[in-house]
Design a protein around this motif. Sequence first.
Motif, PDB file in Angstrom:
ATOM      1  N   GLY A  15     -34.046 -57.754  47.528  1.00  0.00           N
ATOM      2  CA  GLY A  15     -34.058 -57.940  48.972  1.00  0.00           C
ATOM      3  C   GLY A  15     -35.267 -58.678  49.509  1.00  0.00           C
ATOM      4  N   HIS A  16     -36.299 -58.809  48.713  1.00  0.00           N
ATOM      5  CA  HIS A  16     -37.519 -59.494  49.157  1.00  0.00           C
ATOM      6  C   HIS A  16     -37.470 -60.991  48.888  1.00  0.00           C
ATOM      7  N   TYR A  17     -36.307 -61.528  48.524  1.00  0.00           N
ATOM      8  CA  TYR A  17     -36.178 -62.935  48.136  1.00  0.00           C
ATOM      9  C   TYR A  17     -36.673 -63.896  49.214  1.00  0.00           C
ATOM     10  N   ALA A  18     -36.395 -63.572  50.507  1.00  0.00           N
ATOM     11  CA  ALA A  18     -36.722 -64.504  51.595  1.00  0.00           C
ATOM     12  C   ALA A  18     -38.224 -64.783  51.680  1.00  0.00           C
ATOM     13  N   SER A  19     -39.032 -63.819  51.289  1.00  0.00           N
ATOM     14  CA  SER A  19     -40.491 -63.998  51.343  1.00  0.00           C
ATOM     15  C   SER A  19     -40.986 -65.006  50.318  1.00  0.00           C
ATOM     16  N   HIS A  20     -40.138 -65.349  49.372  1.00  0.00           N
ATOM     17  CA  HIS A  20     -40.557 -66.249  48.293  1.00  0.00           C
ATOM     18  C   HIS A  20     -39.780 -67.560  48.303  1.00  0.00           C
ATOM     19  N   VAL A  21     -39.218 -67.899  49.465  1.00  0.00           N
ATOM     20  CA  VAL A  21     -38.633 -69.223  49.677  1.00  0.00           C
ATOM     21  C   VAL A  21     -39.555 -69.958  50.639  1.00  0.00           C
ATOM     22  N   LYS A  22     -40.208 -71.000  50.159  1.00  0.00           N
ATOM     23  CA  LYS A  22     -41.191 -71.734  50.949  1.00  0.00           C
ATOM     24  C   LYS A  22     -40.575 -73.025  51.492  1.00  0.00           C
ATOM     25  N   TYR A  23     -40.802 -73.246  52.787  1.00  0.00           N
ATOM     26  CA  TYR A  23     -40.242 -74.419  53.459  1.00  0.00           C
ATOM     27  C   TYR A  23     -41.361 -75.364  53.888  1.00  0.00           C
ATOM     28  N   SER A  24     -41.032 -76.646  53.945  1.00  0.00           N
ATOM     29  CA  SER A  24     -41.944 -77.636  54.531  1.00  0.00           C
ATOM     30  C   SER A  24     -41.129 -78.446  55.531  1.00  0.00           C
ATOM     31  N   CYS A  25     -41.775 -79.220  56.342  1.00  0.00           N
ATOM     32  CA  CYS A  25     -41.068 -79.933  57.404  1.00  0.00           C
ATOM     33  C   CYS A  25     -40.200 -81.073  56.862  1.00  0.00           C
ATOM     34  N   LYS A  26     -40.468 -81.531  55.627  1.00  0.00           N
ATOM     35  CA  LYS A  26     -39.749 -82.685  55.101  1.00  0.00           C
ATOM     36  C   LYS A  26     -38.731 -82.336  54.022  1.00  0.00           C
ATOM     37  N   THR A  27     -38.871 -81.180  53.427  1.00  0.00           N
ATOM     38  CA  THR A  27     -37.990 -80.844  52.307  1.00  0.00           C
ATOM     39  C   THR A  27     -37.263 -79.534  52.569  1.00  0.00           C
ATOM     40  N   ARG A  28     -36.261 -79.288  51.769  1.00  0.00           N
ATOM     41  CA  ARG A  28     -35.541 -78.025  51.872  1.00  0.00           C
ATOM     42  C   ARG A  28     -36.402 -76.914  51.272  1.00  0.00           C
ATOM     43  N   GLY A  29     -35.962 -75.691  51.404  1.00  0.00           N
ATOM     44  CA  GLY A  29     -36.722 -74.570  50.877  1.00  0.00           C
ATOM     45  C   GLY A  29     -36.795 -74.595  49.356  1.00  0.00           C
ATOM     46  N   VAL A  30     -37.862 -74.029  48.822  1.00  0.00           N
ATOM     47  CA  VAL A  30     -38.055 -73.944  47.376  1.00  0.00           C
ATOM     48  C   VAL A  30     -38.300 -72.481  47.010  1.00  0.00           C
ATOM     49  N   PHE A  31     -37.482 -71.963  46.109  1.00  0.00           N
ATOM     50  CA  PHE A  31     -37.603 -70.569  45.686  1.00  0.00           C
ATOM     51  C   PHE A  31     -38.655 -70.451  44.586  1.00  0.00           C
ATOM     52  N   GLU A  32     -39.642 -69.609  44.817  1.00  0.00           N
ATOM     53  CA  GLU A  32     -40.718 -69.402  43.851  1.00  0.00           C
ATOM     54  C   GLU A  32     -40.350 -68.219  42.954  1.00  0.00           C
ATOM     55  N   LYS A  33     -39.636 -68.531  41.890  1.00  0.00           N
ATOM     56  CA  LYS A  33     -39.040 -67.513  41.040  1.00  0.00           C
ATOM     57  C   LYS A  33     -40.070 -66.576  40.421  1.00  0.00           C
ATOM     58  N   ARG A  34     -41.113 -67.127  39.871  1.00  0.00           N
ATOM     59  CA  ARG A  34     -42.096 -66.299  39.177  1.00  0.00           C
ATOM     60  C   ARG A  34     -42.791 -65.325  40.135  1.00  0.00           C
ATOM     61  N   LYS A  35     -43.206 -65.830  41.293  1.00  0.00           N
ATOM     62  CA  LYS A  35     -43.844 -64.955  42.282  1.00  0.00           C
ATOM     63  C   LYS A  35     -42.867 -63.886  42.766  1.00  0.00           C
ATOM     64  N   PHE A  36     -41.593 -64.244  42.822  1.00  0.00           N
ATOM     65  CA  PHE A  36     -40.559 -63.318  43.277  1.00  0.00           C
ATOM     66  C   PHE A  36     -40.487 -62.085  42.381  1.00  0.00           C
ATOM     67  N   TYR A  37     -40.341 -62.289  41.081  1.00  0.00           N
ATOM     68  CA  TYR A  37     -40.206 -61.099  40.224  1.00  0.00           C
ATOM     69  C   TYR A  37     -41.545 -60.453  39.903  1.00  0.00           C
ATOM     70  N   LYS A  38     -42.644 -61.202  40.009  1.00  0.00           N
ATOM     71  CA  LYS A  38     -43.963 -60.604  39.813  1.00  0.00           C
ATOM     72  C   LYS A  38     -44.317 -59.639  40.946  1.00  0.00           C
ATOM     73  N   ALA A  39     -43.666 -59.841  42.103  1.00  0.00           N
ATOM     74  CA  ALA A  39     -43.957 -58.988  43.268  1.00  0.00           C
ATOM     75  C   ALA A  39     -43.335 -57.605  43.131  1.00  0.00           C
ATOM     76  N   ILE A  40     -42.478 -57.414  42.147  1.00  0.00           N
ATOM     77  CA  ILE A  40     -41.804 -56.132  41.948  1.00  0.00           C
ATOM     78  C   ILE A  40     -42.737 -55.174  41.207  1.00  0.00           C
ATOM     79  N   GLU A  41     -43.003 -54.021  41.785  1.00  0.00           N
ATOM     80  CA  GLU A  41     -43.952 -53.081  41.197  1.00  0.00           C
ATOM     81  C   GLU A  41     -43.366 -52.336  39.999  1.00  0.00           C
ATOM     82  N   SER A  42     -42.128 -51.903  40.099  1.00  0.00           N
ATOM     83  CA  SER A  42     -41.512 -51.133  39.016  1.00  0.00           C
ATOM     84  C   SER A  42     -41.252 -52.010  37.790  1.00  0.00           C
TER      85      SER A  42
END
Length: 510
Positions: free
Chosen positions: A429-456
């Motif tokens: 459910g925390h996926y949205a926090s790891h999709v980074k947007y810029s004004c010129k490009t579409r969003g980019v999903f930061e996969k490694r940071k996404f699963y590293k953020a999981i404590e369990s």
Amino acid sequence: MFGITETTTNQQECSEQPKGNHISGVAAKHNNVPPGEEEDGRQGALKRISAMWSSFRRRRREGGDAEGAACEPQGPATTAGNTSMQRYASGQYFFEYLVVVSLKKTKDGSSYEPQITYQFPKRDGMARFQREEEEKTLKAITLFCFPEGINWAPLTEYHSETFSFVLTEIDGSRRNGYCRRLLPGGKGARPPEAYCIISSVACFGLFSKIFDEVEKRRQISMAMIYPFMQKLREASFPAPGNTVEIKSFIPESGTEIISLTRPLDSWLEHVNFATLFHCLTDNEVLLVFAAAVLERRIVFIADELGILSQVIHAVAALLYPFTWQHTFISIVPEILIDVVMAPTPYLLGVQKRLLDQVDDQTDLLLVDLSEDKEKTFIVSIGDEGSILPPKLQTEILEALSHRENASTTEELNRVVSEAFLQFFVKTVGHYASHVKYSCKTRGVFEKRKFYKAIESKTTRHFVKKFIQTQMFDLFIQEVEQQQAGPQQGIFHRKVLEYQAKKKKEKTKKH
């Protein structure tokens, strides 16, 4: 591809053809098909199926839009709530057409062949190529109305059964097939016939009630079906929670008013979890869910077509907000049974009499839904119990225990869907926090940071596997293509509620 994938969501979906094109080669192995026109018709239907399957695989590979082309429920729309209302509100037909499929003796009289003997309304004014395509489509429908093939004999008793399948066209448009098989009126032994309604609407419960009315009129006369279906076709399909009333005259009974109501939770109206939990225990459902989440090959076995179609659709619905992206055939026609040899992921429903053509397969989960089964899992990989994080497994089982208090189908569906929806809220459910947007490009999903953020550690181990699936990949692709801003839909609302709850608990500790 007919019957390959089905859904009631707005998410993109696709189907994938088994390597080696097992379907197109099946007809050549069937020597029981009579020569001549019938063989050409059956071959045409099979080629139609194969071509559609190939097309979807190609479209998915090329990144084409396959919206609405895949799997049969899977949860609420991911767009704003009123979008679903607009899609199904008044103005949409209940159905495209009704066909009656009868079993007719082949030319040599040795067996029966399913043939369409009635169609309402008739399609007139079509161009030649449109008529040819329509004929191939109708021919293919007969395969799903009588998936057993030619092995029929006249009967004096036959318990009517209702089931469903999905037709997905080459252009991505989707139509649902609802079938009611019954023994026609008359005396002496006679073969059953099938009534099939083709509709763009996914609402199994509603069409089951419509079939009750069709069956009642069929017992009087075939001619009684026409005025009822004409009235139904003229009526607008109701929005969720609304009712439409159909007036219909029946001799000796007079004019009847038939009320057809859509459930308020329209995203679950094509699903009935009761059958799934009648056939399997809570723990067994959890094992099936675990295999489905990792997109494995799963085959369900049962005698009744209705059980197969309801269970396989229910399992697909457990995956919301994700959508099954691979082969999905709720009832595999006998002539297409070679599809079980496909090396790619699938969800298949197979009649138990064909078990000996399935149980020699490995690397799959073969699930027996029969009441007289010796064991539920005839074939399994063996690690299904360790796929999901232990703590979350316990939480799902605890949530499922609350369904004992559900007094209606809608309440049961809500309890079950919520149990599995919370699983995805807590894991990804925390996926949205790891999709980074810029004004010129579409969003980019930061996969490694996404699963590293999981404590369990156990949850992180599961998520690292889950993010490799096509269902997660497509979900993230859709998010990346959206504009920056808050996500919408039931899943995102549940995520926000969960995050607010966690924040409140954290504040209390301090």
